[in-house]
Scaffold this active site. Structure first.
Site, PDB file in Angstrom:
ATOM      1  N   ASP A  10       2.667  -3.255  -0.501  1.00  0.00           N
ATOM      2  CA  ASP A  10       3.474  -2.409  -1.483  1.00  0.00           C
ATOM      3  C   ASP A  10       4.777  -2.520  -1.091  1.00  0.00           C
ATOM      4  OD1 ASP A  10       1.439  -1.798  -2.713  1.00  0.00           O
ATOM      5  OD2 ASP A  10       1.052   0.123  -1.620  1.00  0.00           O
ATOM      6  N   TYR A  47      -3.829  -2.450   9.861  1.00  0.00           N
ATOM      7  CA  TYR A  47      -2.779  -1.398   9.495  1.00  0.00           C
ATOM      8  C   TYR A  47      -2.594  -0.287  10.253  1.00  0.00           C
ATOM      9  CZ  TYR A  47      -3.984  -3.831   5.093  1.00  0.00           C
ATOM     10  OH  TYR A  47      -3.954  -4.927   4.114  1.00  0.00           O
ATOM     11  N   ASP A  92       1.442   7.901  -2.494  1.00  0.00           N
ATOM     12  CA  ASP A  92       2.377   7.798  -1.226  1.00  0.00           C
ATOM     13  C   ASP A  92       3.564   8.661  -1.187  1.00  0.00           C
ATOM     14  OD1 ASP A  92       3.822   6.601  -3.033  1.00  0.00           O
ATOM     15  OD2 ASP A  92       3.511   4.552  -2.546  1.00  0.00           O
ATOM     16  N   ARG A 144      -3.508   3.630   0.742  1.00  0.00           N
ATOM     17  CA  ARG A 144      -3.329   4.925  -0.108  1.00  0.00           C
ATOM     18  C   ARG A 144      -4.618   5.388  -0.340  1.00  0.00           C
ATOM     19  NH1 ARG A 144      -0.364   3.377  -4.747  1.00  0.00           N
ATOM     20  NH2 ARG A 144      -0.985   1.310  -4.540  1.00  0.00           N
TER      21      ARG A 144
END
Length: 301
Positions: free
Chosen positions: A47, A75, A89, A181
């Site tokens: 993103d 992550y 987000d 997310r």
């Protein structure tokens, strides 16, 4: 008659430590310009506001992108508890809030339910296609869609920090197609307090590590100079999760022409997918059958 793409026939991988802001496509375009490369692509979208490893494939290395896309990735991300947004987000509009703040033990217990083979619904603002159109385009128009759940393998999901009552930092190792997310959103739902991603960083992807990546500033500084070429990794890096077999001289010629070729293999079984090398250079990827590799990808190196 099709237009010929200009640029250098350069092959390999360049690892970028992507900053927050640019899209993954913008980073690819920057790298292609800096290396004057004819062909480039990336192995797994980040993103715009996410940071971390973005592996850029150049030339023949683009044929190995699926093997990096399918590889495990890690992550590190911070979840803001108590608030849900329409984008899941910090860039989105606030939808709901809660004063509930679960303790660390409750969070750890909830995380256990996200490990293994799970089903995950992508965010409304995502690139998945709904009736041929990207979901985020419909979401921008205010449409709320039903998006089908998708399978995701999560190897681990750990609580690594609790900066304050409102935030929790997690580390996740997962397979292809994971939406961080969605993890934040669903964790908040399980905890009953809502949640969204505040910060997100991909720390490694397959064999590529963010710590080894170049910054955009470094790429711009070395752009169109031989120095930038020295940071290229061989295309074979995209094949490290596949077993390697050795092609014979005659087999290499046949493989390069797209035909089955003789290989020397150890610890490879009939039907296994593997890659063949000759004199240390990748020749093809395919299935091993009775002493031969049957190629489905051939490298023009």
């Amino acid at each position: 008659m099709g237009r010929t793409r200009k640029g250098r026939d350069i092959s390999g991988w360049l690892v970028v430590d992507k900053p927050a802001g640019p899209t993954s496509t913008a980073v690819v375009n920057k790298v292609r310009w800096a290396l004057e490369a004819k062909k480039a692509g990336h192995a797994g979208t980040l993103d715009p506001e996410a940071t971390g490893v973005l592996a850029i494939a150049l030339g023949e290395a683009t044929k190995t992108v699926p093997y990096i896309t399918d590889a495990l990735k890690a992550y590190e991300f911070t979840v803001r508890l108590g608030v849900s947004t329409n984008t899941d987000d910090a860039e989105g509009e606030v939808l709901k809030t809660s004063d509930l703040r679960p303790d660390d033990e409750a969070i750890k217990e909830a995380l256990a339910g996200f490990i293994g083979d799970i089903e995950q619904v992508p965010p409304q603002f995502s690139a998945v296609k709904i009736d041929g159109e990207r979901a985020y385009k419909r979401a921008r128009d205010g449409e709320e869609m039903e998006i089908a759940a998708r399978p995701l393998f999560v190897e681990s999901l750990l609580l690594i920090d609790r900066p304050d009552a409102d935030h929790v930092t997690l580390e996740m190792v997962c397979g292809k197609g994971g939406y961080v997310r969605s993890i934040a959103r669903d964790l908040g739902a399980v905890l009953g307090c809502y949640g969204h991603v505040r910060e997100l960083r991909r720390i490694w992807s397959g064999p590529f590590d963010a710590g080894d990546g170049l910054t955009i500033a470094q790429i711009e500084e070395m752009a169109r100079t031989p120095e930038l070429d020295t940071h290229l990794l061989p295309l074979e890096q995209g094949l490290v999760d596949l077993p390697e077999v050795k092609a014979t001289a005659e087999g290499a010629v046949k493989l390069r022409n797209g035909n089955p070729g003789m290989v020397i293999a150890h610890d490879v079984e009939y039907g296994d997918e593997c890659w063949a090398s000759f004199d240390g250079v990748a020749v093809a990827v395919g299935r091993f059958k009775s002493g031969e590799l049957h190629p489905n990808r051939v490298f023009n190196t």
